[in-house]
Design an enzyme around this catalytic site. Structure first.
Site, PDB file in Angstrom:
ATOM      1  N   GLU A   1       0.824  -1.201   0.000  1.00  0.00           N
ATOM      2  CA  GLU A   1       0.000   0.000   0.000  1.00  0.00           C
ATOM      3  C   GLU A   1       0.866   1.261   0.000  1.00  0.00           C
ATOM      4  O   GLU A   1       1.725   1.453   0.859  1.00  0.00           O
ATOM      5  CB  GLU A   1      -0.904   0.012   1.239  1.00  0.00           C
ATOM      6  CG  GLU A   1      -1.660   1.302   1.483  1.00  0.00           C
ATOM      7  CD  GLU A   1      -2.744   1.557   0.464  1.00  0.00           C
ATOM      8  OE1 GLU A   1      -2.723   2.665  -0.135  1.00  0.00           O
ATOM      9  OE2 GLU A   1      -3.585   0.686   0.252  1.00  0.00           O
TER      10      GLU A   1
ATOM     11  N   SER B   1      -5.548   2.176  -5.258  1.00  0.00           N
ATOM     12  CA  SER B   1      -5.186   0.774  -5.055  1.00  0.00           C
ATOM     13  C   SER B   1      -5.815  -0.130  -6.104  1.00  0.00           C
ATOM     14  O   SER B   1      -5.164  -1.043  -6.626  1.00  0.00           O
ATOM     15  CB  SER B   1      -5.611   0.326  -3.651  1.00  0.00           C
ATOM     16  OG  SER B   1      -4.890   1.029  -2.665  1.00  0.00           O
TER      17      SER B   1
ATOM     18  N   HIS C   1      -1.251   3.314   5.493  1.00  0.00           N
ATOM     19  CA  HIS C   1      -2.455   4.018   5.034  1.00  0.00           C
ATOM     20  C   HIS C   1      -2.865   4.967   6.143  1.00  0.00           C
ATOM     21  O   HIS C   1      -2.879   4.592   7.312  1.00  0.00           O
ATOM     22  CB  HIS C   1      -3.579   3.017   4.730  1.00  0.00           C
ATOM     23  CG  HIS C   1      -4.707   3.606   3.935  1.00  0.00           C
ATOM     24  ND1 HIS C   1      -5.491   4.641   4.402  1.00  0.00           N
ATOM     25  CD2 HIS C   1      -5.189   3.299   2.700  1.00  0.00           C
ATOM     26  CE1 HIS C   1      -6.396   4.951   3.489  1.00  0.00           C
ATOM     27  NE2 HIS C   1      -6.236   4.157   2.446  1.00  0.00           N
TER      28      HIS C   1
ATOM     29  N   ASP D   1       1.231  -0.438  -5.044  1.00  0.00           N
ATOM     30  CA  ASP D   1       0.039  -0.160  -5.856  1.00  0.00           C
ATOM     31  C   ASP D   1       0.114   1.252  -6.442  1.00  0.00           C
ATOM     32  O   ASP D   1      -0.258   1.491  -7.577  1.00  0.00           O
ATOM     33  CB  ASP D   1      -1.244  -0.362  -5.046  1.00  0.00           C
ATOM     34  CG  ASP D   1      -1.277   0.447  -3.755  1.00  0.00           C
ATOM     35  OD1 ASP D   1      -0.284   1.127  -3.415  1.00  0.00           O
ATOM     36  OD2 ASP D   1      -2.320   0.393  -3.050  1.00  0.00           O
ATOM     37  N   HIS D   2       0.648   2.198  -5.646  1.00  0.00           N
ATOM     38  CA  HIS D   2       0.799   3.596  -6.075  1.00  0.00           C
ATOM     39  C   HIS D   2       1.591   4.298  -4.990  1.00  0.00           C
ATOM     40  O   HIS D   2       1.965   3.692  -3.979  1.00  0.00           O
ATOM     41  CB  HIS D   2      -0.569   4.272  -6.267  1.00  0.00           C
ATOM     42  CG  HIS D   2      -1.448   4.210  -5.048  1.00  0.00           C
ATOM     43  ND1 HIS D   2      -1.352   5.113  -4.014  1.00  0.00           N
ATOM     44  CD2 HIS D   2      -2.419   3.332  -4.688  1.00  0.00           C
ATOM     45  CE1 HIS D   2      -2.241   4.804  -3.080  1.00  0.00           C
ATOM     46  NE2 HIS D   2      -2.892   3.729  -3.460  1.00  0.00           N
TER      47      HIS D   2
END
Length: 653
Positions: free
Chosen positions: A296, A335, A453, A507-508
């Site tokens: 993440e 995501s 996150h 994911d990014h």
């Protein structure tokens, strides 16, 4: 006659809406001015402030006109003497509702900008589907801002209620003749405000994208208008890529598949235009297992060797053990966009990720489609609730046999707003992989982390903090890196290590921001393949997340037909590469350091990216027609494949 009586007679039944228009313009202009002051350096660098403020008022009139259209259409039914009491109270409630939405969305705008470097857009709507996760995140990480925003909204709403109560008490109907003479004129004026253009197409947010900075462009319009337009655009998701233009299908397919790594492949199935057979680069008597660890929000900005902050020491050590991609780029900023690229090899579009779109919930290709056919046990392992972002539905409908989420994790040690900690996630993963090996089942597992996150919650005592206070992104990344290192160290000692390929990829990035039209530096992510008999190697060319699936299958020793269009780096790891990036409404094709950027309703632009300086330099020369077509084909292809339901294996419907 006193002035106030003249005004009452002049505005008649529309007095509420005249006052609402003035208040709305005042509130939105004040908010825009405040945001301009906050982002002053970027606003000044982007263009003329006076022009941008005037264009902002023009956009505000569009929003006001849209909100006025419903009561204006109802006026012939309600705004006359017989039903005027109902008209009064309807008008009172309608203007308060509109202003409440304006205030709430504008008040929440600064925090959204801090996270996404753009005004509220479609993401704002998507997150409203998950109130538990969103409220938990806001309460844990942004409690003061949440309570302050609610308080400001309620206070302003109370003051406006008092103002409009006075209006409700004095508003008067027109005489019948006056009403029918004025109503068509007012209808025409409101229609003109909404259209805001005499061109072939009405105005839309693209018309106000007058600078090279995406954030500044978004500041010109208002957040309610941005969100409202995003809601409208959801109706056109299947053809969303056509906001950039169109091409005949045959030409689009020819251009989209015109890459060196695809030239030697055969595309013979007209109903599945990207289906192709690929021979694995490695011959194996028994294909390898596969574990994908989707990290993440782990951008290159956190990885020291990629020019970031030194908070990933475990990953820095691991990179010398496998294939390290020096220029891997994410396809998007969410995501689910990372999931569709890594697991499905699917290209980005301006629409939502296919993970959330209805036509992709069955018979849509994933690595699970290929591996399940070959007897693999396929699983998705996630520390939160797998229904989030529609992941459970997408995976179970497309080749993933088992979903392990928070509910299936016995006694997790630490649970935060987004679920179990990464340590708990990897404990569950290790248990699952050991069980699969004991049953002598080949396996594929997608493991999706969540500790990095916001609001950055993780257990105490695991790491020496990078900074104070504890709940910062750098500390969360360092903890996630620690948990990853512990898991890989454990996996190395397991009997399945020599038979398993591991991919670690983001994911990014955590926040995608910057003054560049497309912030390329924030699409840069780490990617590492290791395990089994893989020898260390550095992959230097530009690469995209969509290149990972074909490379993995080849290294696993799996030959066969897939609809993948990405590049197999196990067959060529040195020739020039390309990356595809979707940033809000902009789509970019980057070939090495040269970019062609498509913009809705505006000409494409050409730019060059300086990797060392992390700077995108726009070219004064427009891209050629062929460059634009080539780029357009890349974004039209995935929309076409989705719409025609042609992205699956040959033996699927």
């Amino acid at each position: 006659m006193p002035l106030n009586r003249r005004l009452l007679r002049f505005f008649g039944p529309y007095l509420h809406y005249v006052v609402m228009l003035l208040v709305m313009l005042l509130l939105l202009s004040a908010s825009r001015a405040g945001l301009f002051i906050w982002q002053y350096d970027r606003v000044v660098a982007a263009g003329d402030i006076a022009t941008m403020l005037l264009q902002g008022i023009r956009a505000d009139l569009i929003l006001a006109g849209l909100w006025l259209s419903l009561p204006l259409l109802l006026a012939p039914l309600l705004a006359h003497q017989a039903s005027f009491t109902l008209w009064r109270y309807f008008s009172h409630g309608w203007v308060l509702l509109g202003l409440c939405l304006v205030i709430f969305i504008e008040v929440s705008t600064p925090q959204f900008i801090l996270q996404y470097d753009i005004r509220p857009n479609r993401l704002y709507i998507e997150y409203l589907k998950y109130p538990k996760e969103v409220f938990s995140t806001l309460w844990q990480g942004y409690r003061a801002m949440l309570l302050g925003g609610i308080a400001i909204t309620l206070l302003l709403l109370w003051l406006l209620h008092r103002l409009f109560s006075k209006v409700t008490a004095v508003v008067q109907p027109y005489a019948t003749r006056t009403f029918w003479c004025s109503w068509p004129v007012i209808l025409l004026l409101v229609f003109a405000a909404i259209r805001s253009s005499t061109e072939h197409r009405p105005a839309n947010p693209a018309l106000f994208a007058i600078t090279s900075d995406a954030l500044v462009n978004s500041l010109i319009i208002s957040s309610p208008y941005s969100v409202l337009y995003a809601l409208y655009s959801l109706r056109h998701e299947a053809r969303s890529s056509e906001i950039y233009g169109t091409l005949p299908d045959d030409e689009m397919l020819a251009l989209a598949l015109d890459w060196p790594w695809l030239k030697q492949l055969s595309f013979l199935n007209k109903t599945l235009p990207t289906l192709n057979y690929r021979q694995a680069s490695v011959t194996r008597s028994k294909p390898l297992n596969l574990v994908i660890i989707l990290q993440e929000s782990l951008g290159a900005t956190f990885v020291e060797s990629l020019g970031g902050v030194a908070v990933t020491p475990e990953l820095e050590q691991l990179k010398s053990s496998g294939w390290w991609f020096e220029q891997m780029y994410a396809t998007g900023t969410r995501s689910v966009r990372g999931i569709e690229a890594v697991v499905s090899g699917f290209m980005p579009t301006p629409a939502q990720s296919v993970v959330k779109l209805s036509l992709a919930q069955q018979n849509f290709y994933t690595l699970g489609s290929t591996l399940a056919q070959r007897g693999y046990h396929t699983s998705f392992i996630y520390g939160g609730e797998a229904h989030f972002d529609n992941m459970r539905s997408f995976f179970t409908g497309n080749g993933i046999k088992q979903v392990i989420d928070l509910a299936q994790m016995p006694a997790p040690v630490f649970v935060g707003s987004w679920g179990a900690s990464d340590e708990d996630l990897f404990t569950a993963t290790a248990r699952h992989l050991a069980d699969m090996h004991q049953q002598q089942l080949p396996f594929f597992s997608l493991v999706f982390t969540s500790s990095n996150h916001t609001p950055f919650e993780f257990p105490d005592g695991r790491i020496s903090l990078h900074e104070q206070p504890k709940q910062t992104v750098n500390n969360a990344v360092k903890y996630a890196d620690y948990a990853l290192g512990q898991f890989i160290a454990h996996a190395r000692q397991q009997p399945y290590w020599q038979d398993t390929l591991f991919l670690i990829v983001a994911d990014h990035d955590n926040r995608v921001y910057g003054s560049n039209l497309v912030p390329v530096e924030k699409f840069h992510i780490p990617a590492l393949i290791l395990g089994a008999d893989l020898m260390p190697r550095h992959i230097k060319p530009v690469a995209s997340q969509i290149d990972l699936a074909p490379t993995l299958l080849s290294l696993m020793g799996i030959s066969g037909q897939t609809p993948l269009t990405g590049r197999d780096f196990s067959k060529d790891d040195s020739s020039p590469g390309r990356a595809l990036m979707q940033f809000d409404q902009y789509f970019a094709l980057m070939e090495q350091q040269q970019l062609t950027i498509l913009r809705p309703g505006q000409p494409a632009v050409s730019a060059r990216y300086n990797l060392l300086q992390k700077q995108l330099v726009l070219s004064e020369q427009a891209p050629t027609a062929q460059q634009v077509k080539r780029t357009l084909a890349q974004v039209l292809l995935p929309s076409y494949l989705y719409r025609q339901q042609q992205y699956h294996l040959a033996d699927q419907p």
